[in-house]
Write a protein that holds these residues in place. Structure first.
Motif, PDB file in Angstrom:
ATOM      1  N   CYS A 178       0.844  -1.209   0.000  1.00  0.00           N
ATOM      2  CA  CYS A 178       0.000   0.000   0.000  1.00  0.00           C
ATOM      3  C   CYS A 178       0.873   1.252   0.000  1.00  0.00           C
ATOM      4  O   CYS A 178       0.619   2.196  -0.750  1.00  0.00           O
ATOM      5  N   ASP A 179       1.916   1.252   0.819  1.00  0.00           N
ATOM      6  CA  ASP A 179       2.843   2.389   0.839  1.00  0.00           C
ATOM      7  C   ASP A 179       3.491   2.574  -0.527  1.00  0.00           C
ATOM      8  O   ASP A 179       3.608   3.705  -1.020  1.00  0.00           O
ATOM      9  N   SER A 180       3.904   1.481  -1.156  1.00  0.00           N
ATOM     10  CA  SER A 180       4.509   1.547  -2.490  1.00  0.00           C
ATOM     11  C   SER A 180       3.521   2.090  -3.509  1.00  0.00           C
ATOM     12  O   SER A 180       3.883   2.892  -4.379  1.00  0.00           O
ATOM     13  N   PHE A 181       2.272   1.644  -3.410  1.00  0.00           N
ATOM     14  CA  PHE A 181       1.245   2.103  -4.335  1.00  0.00           C
ATOM     15  C   PHE A 181       1.056   3.609  -4.224  1.00  0.00           C
ATOM     16  O   PHE A 181       1.063   4.330  -5.227  1.00  0.00           O
ATOM     17  N   TYR A 182       0.892   4.120  -3.002  1.00  0.00           N
ATOM     18  CA  TYR A 182       0.669   5.552  -2.820  1.00  0.00           C
ATOM     19  C   TYR A 182       1.891   6.367  -3.224  1.00  0.00           C
ATOM     20  O   TYR A 182       1.749   7.460  -3.769  1.00  0.00           O
ATOM     21  N   ASP A 183       3.085   5.830  -2.993  1.00  0.00           N
ATOM     22  CA  ASP A 183       4.308   6.514  -3.423  1.00  0.00           C
ATOM     23  C   ASP A 183       4.428   6.524  -4.947  1.00  0.00           C
ATOM     24  O   ASP A 183       4.971   7.456  -5.523  1.00  0.00           O
ATOM     25  N   ALA A 184       3.918   5.477  -5.596  1.00  0.00           N
ATOM     26  CA  ALA A 184       4.050   5.326  -7.048  1.00  0.00           C
ATOM     27  C   ALA A 184       3.094   6.216  -7.828  1.00  0.00           C
ATOM     28  O   ALA A 184       3.408   6.632  -8.951  1.00  0.00           O
ATOM     29  N   VAL A 185       1.946   6.506  -7.243  1.00  0.00           N
ATOM     30  CA  VAL A 185       0.954   7.319  -7.953  1.00  0.00           C
ATOM     31  C   VAL A 185       1.567   8.677  -8.286  1.00  0.00           C
ATOM     32  O   VAL A 185       2.069   9.377  -7.418  1.00  0.00           O
ATOM     33  N   GLY A 186       1.540   9.000  -9.540  1.00  0.00           N
ATOM     34  CA  GLY A 186       2.089  10.278  -9.989  1.00  0.00           C
ATOM     35  C   GLY A 186       3.545  10.227 -10.398  1.00  0.00           C
ATOM     36  O   GLY A 186       4.034  11.163 -11.011  1.00  0.00           O
ATOM     37  N   SER A 187       4.241   9.137 -10.056  1.00  0.00           N
ATOM     38  CA  SER A 187       5.662   9.087 -10.423  1.00  0.00           C
ATOM     39  C   SER A 187       6.011   7.892 -11.314  1.00  0.00           C
ATOM     40  O   SER A 187       7.050   7.907 -11.954  1.00  0.00           O
TER      41      SER A 187
ATOM     42  N   ILE B 188       1.629  -3.012  -9.175  1.00  0.00           N
ATOM     43  CA  ILE B 188       1.665  -2.898  -7.712  1.00  0.00           C
ATOM     44  C   ILE B 188       0.275  -3.159  -7.141  1.00  0.00           C
ATOM     45  O   ILE B 188       0.120  -3.877  -6.153  1.00  0.00           O
ATOM     46  N   ASP B 189      -0.745  -2.584  -7.793  1.00  0.00           N
ATOM     47  CA  ASP B 189      -2.113  -2.769  -7.311  1.00  0.00           C
ATOM     48  C   ASP B 189      -2.558  -4.228  -7.425  1.00  0.00           C
ATOM     49  O   ASP B 189      -3.282  -4.720  -6.554  1.00  0.00           O
ATOM     50  N   MET B 190      -2.119  -4.929  -8.448  1.00  0.00           N
ATOM     51  CA  MET B 190      -2.440  -6.356  -8.573  1.00  0.00           C
ATOM     52  C   MET B 190      -1.831  -7.136  -7.408  1.00  0.00           C
ATOM     53  O   MET B 190      -2.463  -8.039  -6.856  1.00  0.00           O
ATOM     54  N   GLY B 191      -0.619  -6.788  -7.031  1.00  0.00           N
ATOM     55  CA  GLY B 191       0.016  -7.421  -5.878  1.00  0.00           C
ATOM     56  C   GLY B 191      -0.741  -7.130  -4.596  1.00  0.00           C
ATOM     57  O   GLY B 191      -0.952  -8.017  -3.761  1.00  0.00           O
ATOM     58  N   ARG B 192      -1.199  -5.897  -4.448  1.00  0.00           N
ATOM     59  CA  ARG B 192      -1.988  -5.515  -3.277  1.00  0.00           C
ATOM     60  C   ARG B 192      -3.276  -6.322  -3.211  1.00  0.00           C
ATOM     61  O   ARG B 192      -3.631  -6.852  -2.158  1.00  0.00           O
TER      62      ARG B 192
END
Length: 177
Positions: free
Chosen positions: A104-113, A122-126
């Motif tokens: 979840c932290d990775s997903f939120y960090d990834a959004v926009g970058s 990442i979301d599939m892994g989540r």
């Protein structure tokens, strides 16, 4: 993990009509956590299957709390009459909760970058971790409460929210054992 067997025919009142999280732990300014909680609660209240084993009443109020590193599920009737409380060890969920938090932290960090493809990966892994945790929750509650997989997913999200609140107050996921 194989999904737990769930009854398909539930009593008419076999549902949650209200859900609350331990009020002593407040989410500070974490917009993502607040959003996760709001969506899970909304979805849970709109559609769920929830029937304490051996009880034909309902609808039910559900209060979730963390006490001594255990999940406490206090179940009462809509009218407020206590039905049962279950204490569930979170130790079997420790790895899944850690992994879910990291992804979840990775997903939120990834959004926009990152590219949409990488964000989707990442979301599939989540979602995979979320599904595995929901199946485990369903199996662990099998002798206590009958729930469907969507209810289990939403409850797992709320457990995650409780743990993140606890972490903000000095608790740590690794200390669940």
């Amino acid at each position: 993990m194989k999904a737990a067997t769930v009854l398909t025919a539930s009593p008419p009142g076999a549902r949650i009509c209200a859900v609350s999280l331990d009020g002593s732990l407040r989410v500070q300014d974490d917009a993502h956590l607040k959003r996760e909680q709001a969506i899970a609660m909304f979805d849970l209240l709109n559609e769920n299957t929830f029937a304490p084993v051996g009880h034909d009443g309902g609808p039910y109020r559900l209060e979730l709390a963390l006490v001594d590193r255990r999940l406490v599920m206090t179940i009462s009737l809509d009218r407020g009459e206590h039905v049962v409380s279950h204490h569930l060890s979170l130790t079997p969920f420790r790895r899944l909760l850690k992994d879910y938090t990291l992804v979840c932290d990775s997903f939120y960090d990834a959004v926009g970058s990152l590219t949409p493809e990488k964000i989707e990966a990442i979301d599939m892994g989540r979602r995979g971790i979320h599904n595995e945790a929901a199946e485990l929750l369903q199996a662990r509650l099998l002798s206590k409460v009958t729930i469907d997989i969507d209810t289990a997913r939403r409850l797992f999200t709320l457990i995650h929210v409780l743990l993140m609140r606890s972490r903000e107050h000095g608790g740590q996921i690794r200390r669940l054992a």
